[in-house]
Enzyme design. Structure first.
Site, mmCIF file in Angstrom:
data_model
loop_
_atom_site.group_PDB
_atom_site.id
_atom_site.type_symbol
_atom_site.label_atom_id
_atom_site.label_comp_id
_atom_site.label_asym_id
_atom_site.label_seq_id
_atom_site.Cartn_x
_atom_site.Cartn_y
_atom_site.Cartn_z
ATOM 1 N N CYS A 2 0.797 -1.312 -0.048
ATOM 2 C CA CYS A 2 -0.030 0.075 0.065
ATOM 3 C C CYS A 2 0.896 1.515 0.100
ATOM 4 O O CYS A 2 1.913 1.244 0.552
ATOM 5 C CB CYS A 2 -0.863 -0.050 1.270
ATOM 6 S SG CYS A 2 -1.954 -1.164 1.532
ATOM 7 N N ARG A 27 5.257 0.648 -6.155
ATOM 8 C CA ARG A 27 5.034 -0.530 -4.824
ATOM 9 C C ARG A 27 4.251 -1.761 -5.156
ATOM 10 O O ARG A 27 4.051 -2.540 -4.448
ATOM 11 C CB ARG A 27 4.553 0.343 -3.559
ATOM 12 C CG ARG A 27 5.484 1.697 -3.312
ATOM 13 C CD ARG A 27 4.864 2.435 -2.342
ATOM 14 N NE ARG A 27 4.625 2.015 -1.086
ATOM 15 C CZ ARG A 27 5.527 2.055 0.165
ATOM 16 N NH1 ARG A 27 6.665 2.683 -0.296
ATOM 17 N NH2 ARG A 27 5.309 1.278 1.360
ATOM 18 N N TRP A 73 -2.848 -2.668 -1.586
ATOM 19 C CA TRP A 73 -2.313 -3.966 -2.005
ATOM 20 C C TRP A 73 -2.981 -4.828 -0.923
ATOM 21 O O TRP A 73 -2.894 -4.986 0.127
ATOM 22 C CB TRP A 73 -0.985 -4.120 -2.063
ATOM 23 C CG TRP A 73 -0.284 -5.324 -2.611
ATOM 24 C CD1 TRP A 73 0.160 -5.484 -3.801
ATOM 25 C CD2 TRP A 73 -0.050 -6.533 -1.851
ATOM 26 N NE1 TRP A 73 0.545 -6.888 -3.820
ATOM 27 C CE2 TRP A 73 0.651 -7.498 -2.645
ATOM 28 C CE3 TRP A 73 -0.159 -6.870 -0.457
ATOM 29 C CZ2 TRP A 73 0.873 -8.693 -2.141
ATOM 30 C CZ3 TRP A 73 0.441 -8.267 0.032
ATOM 31 C CH2 TRP A 73 0.988 -9.009 -0.999
ATOM 32 N N ASN A 99 -1.663 1.389 5.743
ATOM 33 C CA ASN A 99 -0.760 0.563 5.050
ATOM 34 C C ASN A 99 -0.303 -0.454 6.279
ATOM 35 O O ASN A 99 0.247 0.138 7.331
ATOM 36 C CB ASN A 99 0.535 1.242 4.719
ATOM 37 C CG ASN A 99 1.640 0.236 4.152
ATOM 38 O OD1 ASN A 99 1.248 -1.002 3.963
ATOM 39 N ND2 ASN A 99 2.866 0.880 3.957
ATOM 40 N N GLY A 100 -0.417 -1.631 6.321
ATOM 41 C CA GLY A 100 -0.197 -2.581 7.305
ATOM 42 C C GLY A 100 -1.047 -3.472 7.625
ATOM 43 O O GLY A 100 -2.046 -3.751 6.777
ATOM 44 N N GLU A 485 18.947 -16.417 -9.212
ATOM 45 C CA GLU A 485 18.435 -14.878 -9.618
ATOM 46 C C GLU A 485 17.888 -14.764 -11.104
ATOM 47 O O GLU A 485 16.960 -14.405 -11.085
ATOM 48 C CB GLU A 485 19.871 -13.641 -9.366
ATOM 49 C CG GLU A 485 19.026 -12.609 -9.670
ATOM 50 C CD GLU A 485 18.266 -11.780 -9.043
ATOM 51 O OE1 GLU A 485 17.787 -12.381 -8.048
ATOM 52 O OE2 GLU A 485 17.738 -10.661 -9.150
ATOM 53 N N LYS A 489 14.148 -13.878 -11.781
ATOM 54 C CA LYS A 489 13.674 -12.636 -12.604
ATOM 55 C C LYS A 489 12.711 -13.022 -13.774
ATOM 56 O O LYS A 489 11.854 -12.283 -13.938
ATOM 57 C CB LYS A 489 14.880 -12.151 -13.258
ATOM 58 C CG LYS A 489 16.004 -11.234 -12.636
ATOM 59 C CD LYS A 489 15.592 -9.708 -12.129
ATOM 60 C CE LYS A 489 14.769 -9.963 -10.916
ATOM 61 N NZ LYS A 489 15.374 -9.663 -9.719
ATOM 62 N N GLU A 492 9.110 -13.738 -12.222
ATOM 63 C CA GLU A 492 8.391 -12.555 -11.558
ATOM 64 C C GLU A 492 7.968 -11.489 -12.870
ATOM 65 O O GLU A 492 6.795 -11.084 -12.439
ATOM 66 C CB GLU A 492 8.800 -12.022 -10.507
ATOM 67 C CG GLU A 492 10.343 -10.901 -10.950
ATOM 68 C CD GLU A 492 10.786 -10.239 -9.514
ATOM 69 O OE1 GLU A 492 10.231 -10.199 -8.703
ATOM 70 O OE2 GLU A 492 12.135 -10.349 -9.527
ATOM 71 N N HIS A 508 19.784 -34.890 -10.200
ATOM 72 C CA HIS A 508 19.095 -35.554 -8.911
ATOM 73 C C HIS A 508 17.678 -35.315 -9.148
ATOM 74 O O HIS A 508 17.043 -35.165 -8.002
ATOM 75 C CB HIS A 508 19.606 -35.137 -7.470
ATOM 76 C CG HIS A 508 21.274 -35.434 -7.713
ATOM 77 N ND1 HIS A 508 21.696 -36.606 -6.958
ATOM 78 C CD2 HIS A 508 22.355 -34.737 -7.757
ATOM 79 C CE1 HIS A 508 22.797 -36.675 -6.965
ATOM 80 N NE2 HIS A 508 23.492 -35.548 -7.656
ATOM 81 N N LYS A 607 6.782 -3.880 -4.348
ATOM 82 C CA LYS A 607 8.132 -3.461 -4.320
ATOM 83 C C LYS A 607 8.501 -3.429 -3.046
ATOM 84 O O LYS A 607 9.755 -3.894 -2.697
ATOM 85 C CB LYS A 607 8.185 -2.087 -5.184
ATOM 86 C CG LYS A 607 9.756 -1.555 -5.192
ATOM 87 C CD LYS A 607 10.364 -2.445 -6.058
ATOM 88 C CE LYS A 607 11.985 -1.920 -6.101
ATOM 89 N NZ LYS A 607 12.929 -2.973 -6.714
HETATM 90 O O1 M6R Z 1 13.335 -4.310 -0.361
HETATM 91 P P1 M6R Z 1 14.020 -5.815 -0.239
HETATM 92 O O2 M6R Z 1 15.173 -5.764 -0.512
HETATM 93 O O3 M6R Z 1 14.086 -6.351 1.292
HETATM 94 O O4 M6R Z 1 13.194 -6.818 -0.792
HETATM 95 C C1 M6R Z 1 13.237 -8.150 -0.945
HETATM 96 C C2 M6R Z 1 12.346 -8.958 -1.656
HETATM 97 O O5 M6R Z 1 10.922 -8.574 -1.798
HETATM 98 C C3 M6R Z 1 12.796 -8.221 -3.038
HETATM 99 O O6 M6R Z 1 13.892 -8.593 -3.582
HETATM 100 C C4 M6R Z 1 11.946 -9.178 -4.324
HETATM 101 O O7 M6R Z 1 12.413 -10.502 -4.373
HETATM 102 C C5 M6R Z 1 12.161 -8.450 -5.720
HETATM 103 N N1 M6R Z 1 10.837 -8.397 -6.368
HETATM 104 C C6 M6R Z 1 13.068 -9.260 -6.562
HETATM 105 O O8 M6R Z 1 13.085 -8.674 -7.755
#
Ligand code: M6R
Length: 612
Positions: A2, A27, A73, A99-100, A485, A489, A492, A508, A607
């Site tokens: 949020c 966000r 959100w 937010n929360g 990673e 990427k 997501e 395995h 985000k």
């Molecule tokens: O702000 P942070 O680095 O703590 O966030 C952690 C994850 O939420 C963040 O890295 C998330 O996995 C990203 N969307 C990856 O691209």
């Protein structure tokens, strides 16, 4: 998660709120709304994007110089117009954004229902709004006092702003475990979840601390109390942020801009911390705690998502270069275990946003166990930066795209510097190798630039594999976390199912999946494992898998057997992740764009994950 924006002053609030909400879109959200006071509360809420909200408002003239806005959100209740914020009290006097998560909303709701309250939405936020109303009307209290007392009854996390119809000259804001910043203009205030909606208006800000309640008034006064009713002195800071850093400029997306910013952002991370010619490296936040770092029994790295993956690279680096034992933990798991953390341990929190709820909670736990807390974060002034005993910023600049790119390379750069620094101080790295690592580190930005020049070739490979439904990423040693990673990427932003695996683990299990429809991305730049990875590629080829290999320039052996190769400049092995991840970022980016996906705001993702 949020996003909150609020305004009080002399200007029309509505355009400021809408622009602020657009700045907060990154966000992640599923609905939005505004409430502007002009005698009456004018409230508009809409499922979808801020653009849908603006269309919904249409030709209504939303006038008024005080108002609140929100991007939601969903946590409690599905994304729809009714659950969108702002919420209103039963007497239609208060309007609130949040937010929360209010964890004890259910018993509070039941108690309020017994008192005659009725609810329109499924949200915890509406319950909080009614609770404040109940306390305000029952005891005839000023709004800030009613907010304070209500918050003493709440369990959970919140950043809130409250607008009171009967008090048009004030806004009340409060936070606990969710960020909130107050921008101080000339006879006007802005309140927001982060600085992005504020910087075009003012650079003077106050970051609220946990359990603080702020009252901002139209006459230009700001007062802060804590939840125990003690007056607090606002600490005014100057934002070091430029507007163009949060705008796309000539790029089609923030993600692409941020990928392309990496030569500069890596350089910014190293600036003032390394000089190969003079032969030194130092990391400020560690220098002041050198004794603790040199004598650390163990380092525990706690993080989530991409930051966790950067932490895994940190483990390889610290163990190889500094011979310090490291454990890398998902913060969300660490916080609910009964982990062995002792005095003498160092807990490193890695976080781009500095606000991730699970990482913050893990840090609180480690603090209770007397570990030294060290934060590696990007967002200046964030909660993790303020909670830790010491720390270092990665100086990547604002990262707006939900998929982390330049923050990842910033985190890895910082961890690499730290491992070299500690390794050398501990006498674990011989001087010639130390000098070579420093020189090579300084060369990384120009090598990243050379990889970015291969963008068209990477785009071509993306067009060849864009219709896949699954993908496998394999790597060994330092390139195993890079495989994770790359896979993260891809999933997501393109919604293709992808897995990252240590190359030797393929046998395995995942090898069963390989056929002619399975693209297998092999990150093969580490020469110490070259023969082994060649064998892994042969194994994939024998099962008709399509191999896309990231190789060092001039690696003719792999060129011969892979279907596609992306050649990148060679470097010392501990530095490989800083280069090998870049083609993977571009590959996912192009695949996602070709599949028509929104790369900056992928579905369901936020985000900054400020709730657990
Ligand atoms: O702000 P942070 O680095 O703590 O966030 C952690 C994850 O939420 C963040 O890295 C998330 O996995 C990203 N969307 C990856 O691209």
């Amino acid at each position: 998660m949020c996003g909150i924006v609020a305004y009080i002053g002399k200007q029309d609030a509505y355009p400021i709120l809408i622009k602020g909400l657009k700045r907060l879109e990154y966000r992640g959200y599923d609905s939005s709304g505004v409430s502007v006071l002009n005698g009456d509360l004018q409230i508009f809420k809409k499922k979808g994007k801020v653009k849908d909200l603006v269309d919904h408002v249409g030709n209504h003239r939303v006038k008024g110089t005080v108002g609140i806005g929100h991007t939601r959100w969903a946590t409690h209740g599905k994304p729809n117009d009714i659950n969108a914020h702002p919420h209103v009290s039963g007497n239609k006097r208060l309007s609130l954004i949040h937010n929360g998560i209010i964890e004890n909303y259910q018993p509070l709701k039941e108690a309020l229902i017994k008192l005659g309250h009725t609810f329109e939405s499924d949200t915890d936020t509406e319950v909080l709004t009614h609770l404040i109303e109940e306390i305000q009307t029952r005891d005839d209290l000023p709004i800030d006092e009613a907010v304070r007392i209500a918050l003493t009854k709440v369990i959970g996390a919140y950043a809130i702003v409250v607008l009171d119809k009967e008090n048009p000259d004030i806004l009340v804001a409060a936070r606990k475990a969710s960020p909130l910043v107050i921008g101080i203009g000339r006879d006007e205030f802005f309140v927001a979840s982060d600085a992005s909606p504020i910087i075009e208006h003012t650079k003077k800000v106050v970051y609220l601390n946990d359990e603080e309640i702020a009252v901002v008034k139209r006459d230009g006064t700001l007062s802060i109390k804590n939840i125990d009713n003690q007056i607090q002195n606002p600490f005014i800071e100057e934002l070091d942020l430029k507007l163009d850093a949060i705008e796309k400029g000539d790029f089609d997306s923030f993600m692409l801009k941020e990928i392309y910013e990496q030569p500069e952002s890596i350089l910014d991370c190293m600036r003032g911390r390394i000089n190969a010619e003079e032969g030194w490296i130092k990391v400020g936040g560690v220098e002041t705690k050198m004794e603790e770092f040199l004598n650390a029994k163990r380092i525990i790295i706690a993080a989530c998502g991409t930051s966790w993956i950067a932490g895994l690279i940190g483990e390889y680096l610290f163990e190889e270069l500094a011979r310090i034992s490291v454990e890398v933990e998902y913060a969300s798991e660490l916080r609910y275990r009964n982990p062995i953390i002792e005095e003498g341990d160092i807990v490193i929190a890695l976080s781009q946003s500095g606000e991730t709820a699970d990482t913050l909670a893990a840090l609180h736990l480690a603090k209770d166990k007397n570990a030294l807390l060290y934060g590696i974060v990007n967002v200046v002034g964030s909660s993790i930066a303020r909670l830790t005993d010491t720390g270092s910023y990665i100086h990547a600049g604002p990262e707006i795209g939900v998929a982390s790119t330049k923050a990842f390379t910033g985190q890895v750069t910082l961890l690499t510097m730290l491992a070299i620094y500690l390794g050398y101080e501990k006498g674990r790295i011989p001087r010639p190798y130390y000098a070579q690592l420093l020189r090579e580190l300084e060369n990384i930005p120009s090598k990243v630039k050379r990889i970015l020049e291969k963008d068209d070739h990477i785009k071509y490979i993306a067009s060849e594999i864009k219709d896949a439904t699954n993908a496998l990423y394999l790597g060994r040693g330092y390139n195993f976390p890079v495989a994770l990673e790359g896979a993260l990427k891809l999933k997501e932003i393109s919604y293709i199912h992808a897995e990252g695996y240590p190359a030797a683990e393929m046998k395995h299990g995942p090898i069963a999946l390989i056929d002619e429809n399975m693209p297998v991305v092999v990150i093969a730049t580490n020469m110490s494992a070259h023969d082994k990875i060649v064998s892994n590629i042969q194994e994939v080829k024998a099962r008709k898998g399509v191999v896309i290999a990231i190789i060092n320039e001039g690696d003719n052996v792999i060129k011969e057997i892979a279907d596609y190769v992306i050649e990148i400049p060679a470097t010392d092995e501990p530095l490989t992740p800083l280069l090998s991840v870049v083609p993977l970022q571009l590959l996912s980016y192009h695949i996602a764009i070709m599949r028509g996906c929104n790369v900056d705001q992928p579905r369901n993702l936020a985000k900054s994950v400020t709730v657990e």
